[in-house]
Design a protein around this motif. Structure first.
Motif, mmCIF file in Angstrom:
data_model
loop_
_atom_site.group_PDB
_atom_site.id
_atom_site.type_symbol
_atom_site.label_atom_id
_atom_site.label_comp_id
_atom_site.label_asym_id
_atom_site.label_seq_id
_atom_site.Cartn_x
_atom_site.Cartn_y
_atom_site.Cartn_z
ATOM 1 N N LEU A 1 -7.064 0.300 2.587
ATOM 2 C CA LEU A 1 -6.249 0.113 3.931
ATOM 3 C C LEU A 1 -6.402 1.596 4.560
ATOM 4 O O LEU A 1 -6.010 2.525 3.815
ATOM 5 N N VAL A 2 -6.854 1.620 5.863
ATOM 6 C CA VAL A 2 -6.685 2.939 6.558
ATOM 7 C C VAL A 2 -6.071 2.536 7.745
ATOM 8 O O VAL A 2 -6.292 1.573 8.446
ATOM 9 N N VAL B 1 -5.198 8.853 5.439
ATOM 10 C CA VAL B 1 -5.883 8.766 3.841
ATOM 11 C C VAL B 1 -6.026 7.621 3.385
ATOM 12 O O VAL B 1 -5.048 6.481 3.617
ATOM 13 N N PRO B 2 -6.902 6.720 2.868
ATOM 14 C CA PRO B 2 -7.174 5.185 2.442
ATOM 15 C C PRO B 2 -6.093 5.185 1.215
ATOM 16 O O PRO B 2 -5.765 5.923 0.497
ATOM 17 N N SER B 3 -5.459 3.949 1.180
ATOM 18 C CA SER B 3 -4.982 3.437 -0.034
ATOM 19 C C SER B 3 -5.486 2.299 -0.556
ATOM 20 O O SER B 3 -6.175 1.365 0.139
ATOM 21 N N PHE C 1 0.729 -1.190 -0.115
ATOM 22 C CA PHE C 1 -0.047 0.045 0.116
ATOM 23 C C PHE C 1 0.918 1.233 0.100
ATOM 24 O O PHE C 1 1.903 1.350 0.740
ATOM 25 N N ASP C 2 0.556 2.077 -0.973
ATOM 26 C CA ASP C 2 1.431 3.500 -1.005
ATOM 27 C C ASP C 2 0.744 4.343 0.007
ATOM 28 O O ASP C 2 -0.241 4.973 -0.519
ATOM 29 N N MET C 3 1.062 4.588 1.310
ATOM 30 C CA MET C 3 0.461 5.392 2.046
ATOM 31 C C MET C 3 0.972 6.928 1.997
ATOM 32 O O MET C 3 2.145 7.068 2.293
ATOM 33 N N LYS C 4 -0.268 7.931 2.004
ATOM 34 C CA LYS C 4 0.426 8.997 1.506
ATOM 35 C C LYS C 4 0.403 9.746 3.063
ATOM 36 O O LYS C 4 0.000 9.427 3.924
#
Lengths: 160, 206
Positions: free
Chosen positions: B68-69, B141-143, A96-99
């Motif tokens: 995913l959060v 922020v969701p991904s 997952f690319d988390m911002k």
């Protein structure tokens, strides 16, 4: 096709001469295939974290450092020679690319660095590598040849 | 502090109740977004080793879409919303008027529609819990990721890996309209948050 051994998360299997060892869907985890071509002895380790932090944890194959060291020990006991052993590694993705700032960090990257450090300390050469990016990999080693196969979603199969 | 393994049946029941309140709220929100009846199933609370946890959801190589959060504040951990193809199509048909035959056809527009519904569902789930327990939880922020189930679950597994060999999953399922389309919403709190939550709700026996 001989028998196939399956390696779970935080696990290791070894075999000799024939058959394959496989581990499914490596995400941020890393699969390390070790092979001694002379005696056709191979092992596949599936680690999920860079270093063992908790001394009480009995699950040594969860960690790159303790998992690899135990695998080396077993391979030597089965007759492997350090000078002939080579490694192929895969996984270490960032799924997952988390911002913004994330406590998840880039665990895959840290796993890859730790695996390479432990292999270098032992003096084992990394022959091939398919790490990083943002997708999961299924990895298998053919014990007859030492050939490693990488399967992913939406990309052609890769031979290492 | 209690580890996941030490939880008794009563405590697991409390988490089932929390999941039930969260998923109920999330189903209502999803129903408003899609303009269709969305119902929910009674959530399951399960405690399983990594490999069993993955097997309980599907094949490790099975492709799914996931939102995913990250949670931070009084609860730290992850919320994971996992969608299979039929569920994705039910959402895309109503939001962007699209139908996809396989996961490779998820384009940017579809991904952002999934991300947005994920965001709404997860926020309403967490809102219900924070009100109930009178706590504060921040959401990232969701991904979105479309990939193998095993790889996606490696994220919470690695996140909690230093403290436990198990995953505590509070799993809820949505059903859209009259058809049984499954979408899973998982709450994965870390061990400290679990203890904090139990204390807040008055079920901690220490």
């Amino acid at each position: 096709m001989g028998k196939q051994l399956v390696v779970g998360i935080g696990d290791m299997k070894l075999g000799r001469q024939e058959g394959t060892i496989i581990t499914y869907a490596l995400g941020s985890c890393i699969g390390i295939a070790l092979y001694d071509p002379m005696i056709k002895l191979g092992a596949l380790v599936h680690i999920m974290l860079p270093e063992k932090g908790n001394i009480a944890d009995s699950n040594i194959f969860k960690y790159a450092d303790t998992g690899l060291r135990e695998t080396f020990r077993k391979l030597y006991a089965y007759g492997a020679d350090k000078r002939r052993l080579t490694a192929k590694i895969a996984g270490g993705a960032k799924m997952f690319d988390m911002k913004g700032g994330s406590s998840l960090g880039n665990i895959g990257d840290r796993n890859a660095q730790s695996v390479k450090r432990v292999l270098a300390q032992e003096g084992i050469r990394v022959l091939k590598e398919d790490t990083g990016a943002n997708y999961a990999r299924t990895m298998s080693i053919d014990l007859q040849t030492g050939m490693v196969l990488i399967k992913t979603f939406g990309r052609p199969e890769l031979r290492l | 502090m209690k580890s996941y393994e030490d939880m008794n049946a009563m405590e697991l029941d409390v988490f089932r109740e929390i999941g039930s309140i969260g998923i109920g709220n999330a189903a209502t929100a999803l129903s408003q977004v899609l303009g269709v009846q969305v119902s929910m199933k009674l959530p399951r609370v399960s405690l399983a080793g990594y490999n069993e946890a993955i097997a309980s959801i599907g094949d490790p190589e099975e492709i799914i879409a996931a939102v995913l959060v990250e949670m931070s504040g009084d609860i730290n951990g992850i919320m994971l919303y996992m969608l299979k193809l039929d569920f994705i199509n039910a959402i895309l048909a109503r939001l962007v008027g699209k139908y996809i035959e396989d996961f490779s056809q998820i384009d940017e527009l579809s991904a952002s529609a999934l991300e947005e519904t994920g965001n709404i569902i997860i926020s309403s789930y967490i809102n219900a819990i924070t009100k109930l327990a009178n706590i504060e939880v921040g959401l990232s922020v969701p991904s979105v990721a479309v990939n193998m189930l095993g790889g996606i679950l490696s994220v919470p597994i690695a996140m909690f890996g230093y403290s436990t060999d198990k995953l505590l999953m509070i799993q809820g399922e949505f059903l859209i309209g009259d058809t049984q389309l499954k979408g899973e919403l998982m709450l994965l709190p870390d061990v400290e948050s679990l203890n904090f939550l139990m204390k807040k709700l008055g079920v901690a026996d220490i």
